[in-house]
Design a protein around this motif. Structure first.
Motif, PDB file in Angstrom:
ATOM      1  N   VAL A   9       0.879  -1.131   0.001  1.00 22.94           N
ATOM      2  CA  VAL A   9      -0.009   0.044   0.132  1.00 22.94           C
ATOM      3  C   VAL A   9       0.803   1.260  -0.160  1.00 22.94           C
ATOM      4  CG1 VAL A   9      -1.764   1.381   1.502  1.00 22.94           C
ATOM      5  CG2 VAL A   9      -2.058  -1.088   0.970  1.00 22.94           C
ATOM      6  N   CYS A  10       1.726   1.260   0.617  1.00 17.65           N
ATOM      7  CA  CYS A  10       2.747   2.506   0.927  1.00 17.65           C
ATOM      8  C   CYS A  10       3.624   2.687  -0.399  1.00 17.65           C
ATOM      9  CB  CYS A  10       3.675   2.358   1.981  1.00 17.65           C
ATOM     10  SG  CYS A  10       2.764   2.480   3.826  1.00 17.65           S
ATOM     11  N   ASP A  11       3.808   1.515  -0.964  1.00 20.17           N
ATOM     12  CA  ASP A  11       4.672   1.697  -2.168  1.00 20.17           C
ATOM     13  C   ASP A  11       3.733   2.171  -3.337  1.00 20.17           C
ATOM     14  OD1 ASP A  11       7.061   1.055  -1.641  1.00 20.17           O
ATOM     15  OD2 ASP A  11       7.181  -0.998  -1.729  1.00 20.17           O
ATOM     16  N   GLY A  12       2.550   2.241  -3.075  1.00 18.55           N
ATOM     17  CA  GLY A  12       1.378   2.586  -4.143  1.00 18.55           C
ATOM     18  C   GLY A  12       0.951   1.383  -5.122  1.00 18.55           C
ATOM     19  N   LYS A  13       1.471   0.136  -4.816  1.00 19.80           N
ATOM     20  CA  LYS A  13       1.179  -1.090  -5.595  1.00 19.80           C
ATOM     21  C   LYS A  13      -0.294  -1.447  -5.260  1.00 19.80           C
ATOM     22  CE  LYS A  13       6.089  -2.268  -6.013  1.00 19.80           C
ATOM     23  NZ  LYS A  13       7.034  -3.208  -5.394  1.00 19.80           N
ATOM     24  N   LYS A  14      -0.851  -1.313  -4.097  1.00 21.90           N
ATOM     25  CA  LYS A  14      -2.052  -1.879  -3.703  1.00 21.90           C
ATOM     26  C   LYS A  14      -3.015  -0.668  -3.283  1.00 21.90           C
ATOM     27  CE  LYS A  14      -1.364  -6.449  -4.141  1.00 21.90           C
ATOM     28  NZ  LYS A  14      -2.065  -7.265  -5.126  1.00 21.90           N
ATOM     29  N   MET A  15      -4.184  -0.943  -3.544  1.00 17.95           N
ATOM     30  CA  MET A  15      -5.236   0.012  -3.216  1.00 17.95           C
ATOM     31  C   MET A  15      -5.828  -0.469  -1.672  1.00 17.95           C
ATOM     32  SD  MET A  15      -7.174   2.519  -4.245  1.00 17.95           S
ATOM     33  CE  MET A  15      -8.721   3.333  -3.564  1.00 17.95           C
ATOM     34  N   PRO A  16      -5.745   0.447  -0.840  1.00 17.23           N
ATOM     35  CA  PRO A  16      -6.397   0.062   0.328  1.00 17.23           C
ATOM     36  C   PRO A  16      -7.897   0.066   0.511  1.00 17.23           C
ATOM     37  CG  PRO A  16      -5.675   2.403   0.474  1.00 17.23           C
ATOM     38  CD  PRO A  16      -5.367   1.693  -0.821  1.00 17.23           C
ATOM     39  N   ASN A  17      -8.555  -0.805   1.231  1.00 20.63           N
ATOM     40  CA  ASN A  17      -9.951  -0.821   1.284  1.00 20.63           C
ATOM     41  C   ASN A  17     -10.380   0.323   2.117  1.00 20.63           C
ATOM     42  OD1 ASN A  17      -9.663  -1.479   4.261  1.00 20.63           O
ATOM     43  ND2 ASN A  17      -9.676  -3.508   3.963  1.00 20.63           N
ATOM     44  N   VAL A  18     -11.744   0.632   2.113  1.00 24.32           N
ATOM     45  CA  VAL A  18     -12.345   1.847   2.504  1.00 24.32           C
ATOM     46  C   VAL A  18     -12.053   2.140   4.148  1.00 24.32           C
ATOM     47  CG1 VAL A  18     -14.403   2.907   3.122  1.00 24.32           C
ATOM     48  CG2 VAL A  18     -14.212   1.880   0.935  1.00 24.32           C
ATOM     49  N   GLU A  19     -11.903   1.095   4.946  1.00 24.29           N
ATOM     50  CA  GLU A  19     -11.707   0.894   6.372  1.00 24.29           C
ATOM     51  C   GLU A  19     -10.229   1.434   6.374  1.00 24.29           C
ATOM     52  OE1 GLU A  19     -11.682  -1.576  10.306  1.00 24.29           O
ATOM     53  OE2 GLU A  19     -12.355  -2.537   8.378  1.00 24.29           O
ATOM     54  N   LEU A  20      -9.220   0.882   5.952  1.00 21.17           N
ATOM     55  CA  LEU A  20      -7.706   1.121   5.914  1.00 21.17           C
ATOM     56  C   LEU A  20      -7.330   2.713   5.563  1.00 21.17           C
ATOM     57  CD1 LEU A  20      -4.987   0.677   6.858  1.00 21.17           C
ATOM     58  CD2 LEU A  20      -4.731  -0.366   4.362  1.00 21.17           C
ATOM     59  N   LEU A  21      -8.429   3.100   4.319  1.00 19.06           N
ATOM     60  CA  LEU A  21      -8.096   4.461   4.015  1.00 19.06           C
ATOM     61  C   LEU A  21      -8.429   5.450   4.978  1.00 19.06           C
ATOM     62  CD1 LEU A  21      -7.421   6.152   1.283  1.00 19.06           C
ATOM     63  CD2 LEU A  21      -9.554   6.153   0.684  1.00 19.06           C
ATOM     64  N   HIS A  22      -9.683   5.070   5.846  1.00 19.26           N
ATOM     65  CA  HIS A  22     -10.092   5.994   6.786  1.00 19.26           C
ATOM     66  C   HIS A  22      -9.106   6.184   7.752  1.00 19.26           C
ATOM     67  CE1 HIS A  22     -13.055   8.076   9.584  1.00 19.26           C
ATOM     68  NE2 HIS A  22     -12.598   7.172  10.471  1.00 19.26           N
ATOM     69  N   GLU A  23      -8.572   5.030   8.051  1.00 20.84           N
ATOM     70  CA  GLU A  23      -7.319   5.030   9.243  1.00 20.84           C
ATOM     71  C   GLU A  23      -6.132   5.694   8.761  1.00 20.84           C
ATOM     72  OE1 GLU A  23      -7.763   3.964  12.215  1.00 20.84           O
ATOM     73  OE2 GLU A  23      -9.249   2.674  11.985  1.00 20.84           O
ATOM     74  N   LEU A  24      -5.712   5.563   7.436  1.00 20.95           N
ATOM     75  CA  LEU A  24      -4.719   6.435   6.865  1.00 20.95           C
ATOM     76  C   LEU A  24      -4.716   8.035   7.060  1.00 20.95           C
ATOM     77  CD1 LEU A  24      -3.636   4.266   3.944  1.00 20.95           C
ATOM     78  CD2 LEU A  24      -2.611   4.383   6.022  1.00 20.95           C
ATOM     79  N   VAL A  25      -6.100   8.829   7.205  1.00 21.36           N
ATOM     80  CA  VAL A  25      -6.212   9.758   7.364  1.00 21.36           C
ATOM     81  C   VAL A  25      -5.492  10.340   8.675  1.00 21.36           C
ATOM     82  CG1 VAL A  25      -7.947  11.721   7.890  1.00 21.36           C
ATOM     83  CG2 VAL A  25      -8.579   9.943   5.975  1.00 21.36           C
ATOM     84  N   GLY A  26      -5.916   9.815   9.791  1.00 19.80           N
ATOM     85  CA  GLY A  26      -5.033  10.129  10.901  1.00 19.80           C
ATOM     86  C   GLY A  26      -3.700   9.565  10.927  1.00 19.80           C
ATOM     87  N   PHE A  27      -3.426   8.488  10.206  1.00 21.90           N
ATOM     88  CA  PHE A  27      -1.984   8.071  10.188  1.00 21.90           C
ATOM     89  C   PHE A  27      -1.016   8.979   9.356  1.00 21.90           C
ATOM     90  CE2 PHE A  27       1.393   5.435   8.524  1.00 21.90           C
ATOM     91  CZ  PHE A  27       1.816   4.847   9.583  1.00 21.90           C
ATOM     92  N   PHE A  28      -1.501   9.721   8.468  1.00 25.84           N
ATOM     93  CA  PHE A  28      -0.630  10.600   7.719  1.00 25.84           C
ATOM     94  C   PHE A  28      -1.051  12.250   8.081  1.00 25.84           C
ATOM     95  CE2 PHE A  28      -0.278   7.152   4.649  1.00 25.84           C
ATOM     96  CZ  PHE A  28       1.189   6.968   4.740  1.00 25.84           C
ATOM     97  N   GLY A  29      -2.035  12.278   9.095  1.00 25.27           N
ATOM     98  CA  GLY A  29      -2.469  13.530   9.389  1.00 25.27           C
ATOM     99  C   GLY A  29      -3.186  14.614   8.202  1.00 25.27           C
ATOM    100  N   VAL A  30      -3.753  14.046   7.428  1.00 24.90           N
ATOM    101  CA  VAL A  30      -4.438  14.895   6.224  1.00 24.90           C
ATOM    102  C   VAL A  30      -5.845  15.023   6.789  1.00 24.90           C
ATOM    103  CG1 VAL A  30      -2.710  13.670   4.655  1.00 24.90           C
ATOM    104  CG2 VAL A  30      -4.934  12.570   5.085  1.00 24.90           C
ATOM    105  N   ALA A  31      -6.617  15.842   5.727  1.00 25.21           N
ATOM    106  CA  ALA A  31      -7.904  16.425   6.152  1.00 25.21           C
ATOM    107  C   ALA A  31      -8.849  15.675   5.361  1.00 25.21           C
ATOM    108  CB  ALA A  31      -8.206  17.801   5.513  1.00 25.21           C
ATOM    109  N   GLY A  32      -9.255  14.303   5.672  1.00 20.49           N
ATOM    110  CA  GLY A  32     -10.357  13.497   5.322  1.00 20.49           C
ATOM    111  C   GLY A  32      -9.978  12.817   4.124  1.00 20.49           C
ATOM    112  N   GLU A  33     -10.818  11.562   3.788  1.00 21.57           N
ATOM    113  CA  GLU A  33     -10.471  10.774   2.669  1.00 21.57           C
ATOM    114  C   GLU A  33     -10.506  11.519   1.465  1.00 21.57           C
ATOM    115  OE1 GLU A  33     -12.579  10.153   5.033  1.00 21.57           O
ATOM    116  OE2 GLU A  33     -12.711   8.131   5.742  1.00 21.57           O
ATOM    117  N   ALA A  34     -11.004  12.648   1.462  1.00 18.70           N
ATOM    118  CA  ALA A  34     -11.023  13.424  -0.011  1.00 18.70           C
ATOM    119  C   ALA A  34      -9.615  13.702  -0.264  1.00 18.70           C
ATOM    120  CB  ALA A  34     -11.670  14.661   0.003  1.00 18.70           C
TER     121      ALA A  34
END
Length: 201
Positions: free
Chosen positions: A102-127
């Motif tokens: 996922v971090c290499d950009g080779k796999k697409m995260p599922n919706v749940e993980l994408l939501h978690e990555l918002v906080g993990f990377f400190g960005v403003a929402g899934e958008a």
């Protein structure tokens, strides 16, 4: 026909540059904007020049922006991808191999993980991961505009002829130093006014 939102934001920033004597090159620095949007610098440069955004899919955007954010985190922390994958494994319960892909950009995260990555990377929402490039850049530019249009300190600086460029010249106070100076002035003015009210006629 109304101009596209990005074109409108660029026009507003150009107006602020003229009205307030701001540094347009600093505000529209492609490298800084690329960092804030997780877009390639060449894409940011093209958008600032009025070119059309690249043709891509939502999945393309998500994978590319996660890869960019992961690379930036590794560069700033002097860690390896294995360390980042292990951290994601611990926090989210995904396998380290999956996290690395996922971090290499080779796999697409599922919706749940994408939501978690918002906080993990400190960005403003899934958008942040899914918006087209022009809309992603426009969001950042609107925040810049709001900062100057709604900043009382900036308005006060304008009133007394203090320009942002002045704060960067040799021997001039930093913005924080100026804030402290103004806080002292405001405190003094408030104290004087209270003293006058207590003295009364």
């Amino acid at each position: 026909m109304e101009p596209p939102p990005l074109a409108e934001s660029l026009a507003r920033i150009e107006a602020l540059v003229v009205e307030r004597g701001l540094d347009g090159e600093e505000l529209l620095d492609p490298a800084a904007l690329a960092t804030r949007t997780a877009l390639p610098q060449e894409t940011v440069r093209a958008l600032l020049a009025g070119e059309e955004p690249p043709r891509d899919t939502v999945n393309d955007r998500v994978r590319a922006r996660i890869r960019t954010l992961a690379a930036a985190r590794l560069a700033s922390s002097n860690r390896r991808m294995a360390d980042l994958a292990a951290e994601m494994h611990t926090r989210f319960g995904v396998s380290q191999m999956w996290a690395r892909q996922v971090c290499d950009g080779k796999k697409m995260p599922n919706v749940e993980l994408l939501h978690e990555l918002v906080g993990f990377f400190g960005v403003a929402g899934e958008a942040f991961f899914t918006l087209p490039a022009d809309e992603a850049l426009d969001q950042v530019l609107r925040k810049i505009i709001a900062r100057f249009e709604n900043d009382p300190l900036q308005a006060l600086m304008d009133q007394y002829g203090v320009r942002s460029t002045d704060l960067r010249t040799h021997g001039s106070p930093s913005r924080r130093q100026l804030e402290r100076l103004l806080e002292g002035v405001f405190h003094s003015m408030t104290t004087d006014e209270e003293g006058e009210r207590r003295a009364g006629p």
